[in-house]
Motif scaffolding. Structure first.
Motif, PDB file in Angstrom:
ATOM      1  N   ASP A  68      34.399  33.600  39.232  1.00  0.00           N
ATOM      2  CA  ASP A  68      35.235  32.457  39.575  1.00  0.00           C
ATOM      3  C   ASP A  68      34.303  31.400  40.159  1.00  0.00           C
ATOM      4  O   ASP A  68      33.935  31.453  41.325  1.00  0.00           O
ATOM      5  CB  ASP A  68      36.305  32.863  40.587  1.00  0.00           C
ATOM      6  CG  ASP A  68      37.279  31.747  40.897  1.00  0.00           C
ATOM      7  OD1 ASP A  68      37.018  30.590  40.509  1.00  0.00           O
ATOM      8  OD2 ASP A  68      38.310  32.033  41.537  1.00  0.00           O
ATOM      9  N   ALA A  71      35.695  29.243  43.256  1.00  0.00           N
ATOM     10  CA  ALA A  71      35.730  29.944  44.541  1.00  0.00           C
ATOM     11  C   ALA A  71      34.388  30.595  44.881  1.00  0.00           C
ATOM     12  O   ALA A  71      34.236  31.156  45.953  1.00  0.00           O
ATOM     13  CB  ALA A  71      36.822  31.011  44.524  1.00  0.00           C
ATOM     14  N   SER A 105      36.974  35.429  51.883  1.00  0.00           N
ATOM     15  CA  SER A 105      37.929  35.143  52.953  1.00  0.00           C
ATOM     16  C   SER A 105      39.025  36.192  52.840  1.00  0.00           C
ATOM     17  O   SER A 105      39.351  36.645  51.737  1.00  0.00           O
ATOM     18  CB  SER A 105      38.509  33.736  52.818  1.00  0.00           C
ATOM     19  OG  SER A 105      39.386  33.674  51.724  1.00  0.00           O
ATOM     20  N   GLU A 107      42.099  35.845  52.954  1.00  0.00           N
ATOM     21  CA  GLU A 107      43.205  35.352  52.138  1.00  0.00           C
ATOM     22  C   GLU A 107      42.959  35.592  50.653  1.00  0.00           C
ATOM     23  O   GLU A 107      43.871  35.955  49.911  1.00  0.00           O
ATOM     24  CB  GLU A 107      43.437  33.848  52.383  1.00  0.00           C
ATOM     25  CG  GLU A 107      43.897  33.504  53.784  1.00  0.00           C
ATOM     26  CD  GLU A 107      42.733  33.419  54.779  1.00  0.00           C
ATOM     27  OE1 GLU A 107      41.582  33.159  54.376  1.00  0.00           O
ATOM     28  OE2 GLU A 107      42.997  33.638  55.967  1.00  0.00           O
ATOM     29  N   LYS A 108      41.717  35.369  50.199  1.00  0.00           N
ATOM     30  CA  LYS A 108      41.398  35.573  48.783  1.00  0.00           C
ATOM     31  C   LYS A 108      41.502  37.043  48.407  1.00  0.00           C
ATOM     32  O   LYS A 108      42.019  37.395  47.350  1.00  0.00           O
ATOM     33  CB  LYS A 108      39.998  35.047  48.476  1.00  0.00           C
ATOM     34  CG  LYS A 108      39.895  33.541  48.529  1.00  0.00           C
ATOM     35  CD  LYS A 108      38.485  33.086  48.278  1.00  0.00           C
ATOM     36  CE  LYS A 108      38.373  31.588  48.474  1.00  0.00           C
ATOM     37  NZ  LYS A 108      36.997  31.112  48.381  1.00  0.00           N
ATOM     38  N   SER A 111      45.157  38.018  48.408  1.00  0.00           N
ATOM     39  CA  SER A 111      45.818  37.463  47.228  1.00  0.00           C
ATOM     40  C   SER A 111      45.519  38.311  45.987  1.00  0.00           C
ATOM     41  O   SER A 111      46.414  38.592  45.186  1.00  0.00           O
ATOM     42  CB  SER A 111      45.357  36.025  47.010  1.00  0.00           C
ATOM     43  OG  SER A 111      45.826  35.531  45.799  1.00  0.00           O
ATOM     44  N   PHE A 112      44.278  38.731  45.830  1.00  0.00           N
ATOM     45  CA  PHE A 112      43.904  39.573  44.697  1.00  0.00           C
ATOM     46  C   PHE A 112      44.614  40.925  44.778  1.00  0.00           C
ATOM     47  O   PHE A 112      45.139  41.422  43.783  1.00  0.00           O
ATOM     48  CB  PHE A 112      42.383  39.771  44.650  1.00  0.00           C
ATOM     49  CG  PHE A 112      41.929  40.551  43.450  1.00  0.00           C
ATOM     50  CD1 PHE A 112      41.736  39.926  42.239  1.00  0.00           C
ATOM     51  CD2 PHE A 112      41.705  41.913  43.546  1.00  0.00           C
ATOM     52  CE1 PHE A 112      41.323  40.645  41.121  1.00  0.00           C
ATOM     53  CE2 PHE A 112      41.295  42.644  42.443  1.00  0.00           C
ATOM     54  CZ  PHE A 112      41.106  42.011  41.231  1.00  0.00           C
TER      55      PHE A 112
END
Length: 142
Positions: A68, A71, A105, A107-108, A111-112
């Motif tokens: 990615d 990111a 992070s 959050e990432k 999310s994954f």
């Protein structure tokens, strides 16, 4: 005169996160499902061939990767099970390992994990505690 012995211990700089996944799907089908659900583009790489000293044989593991660029993250999925044993013996209950490297992070990662957990064929996706892995050198090979 006694001979002094020095032991070199390798410290791994943790710039990555490791997730474990349980799924009965084959690697290519699992990556296809993740690609559809999360908009990624995992591609198969050359198999990873390792020699296992204790088993005295070669092990072959399938590996997939996705980068990615926005990111600045690289995702790698490796099958933890092979005909000749496991990639990480202490994680025998996991079918796949997901190595996430880059600007991490929580959050990432979360999310994954939530995105993959929403796939019906994925039974579980959990973070792996790196401190519990004895053979951490294997994590540097990919």
């Amino acid at each position: 005169m006694a001979v002094k012995k020095h032991k070199l211990e390798m410290a791994i700089d943790e710039d990555f996160s490791l997730l474990g996944m349980v799924s009965d799907e084959t690697g290519y089908r699992l990556c296809w499902l993740i690609n559809r659900a999360l908009g990624t583009s995992f591609l198969r790489l050359d198999d990873l061939e390792l020699y296992h000293r204790r088993l005295d044989r070669e092990q072959v593991f399938s590996i997939y990767a996705f980068s990615d660029e926005d990111a600045m993250l690289t995702f790698r999925i490796i099958r933890n099970r092979a005909e000749e044993g496991f990639f990480l013996d202490e994680l025998k209950n996991l079918d796949y390992l997901i190595h996430i490297q880059g600007e991490l992070s929580p959050e990432k990662i979360d999310s994954f994990m939530k995105g993959t957990a929403a796939i019906p064929e994925v039974r579980m996706c959990i973070p792996v505690d790196l401190a519990k892995i004895r053979n951490q050198e294997r994590l540097l090979l990919w």
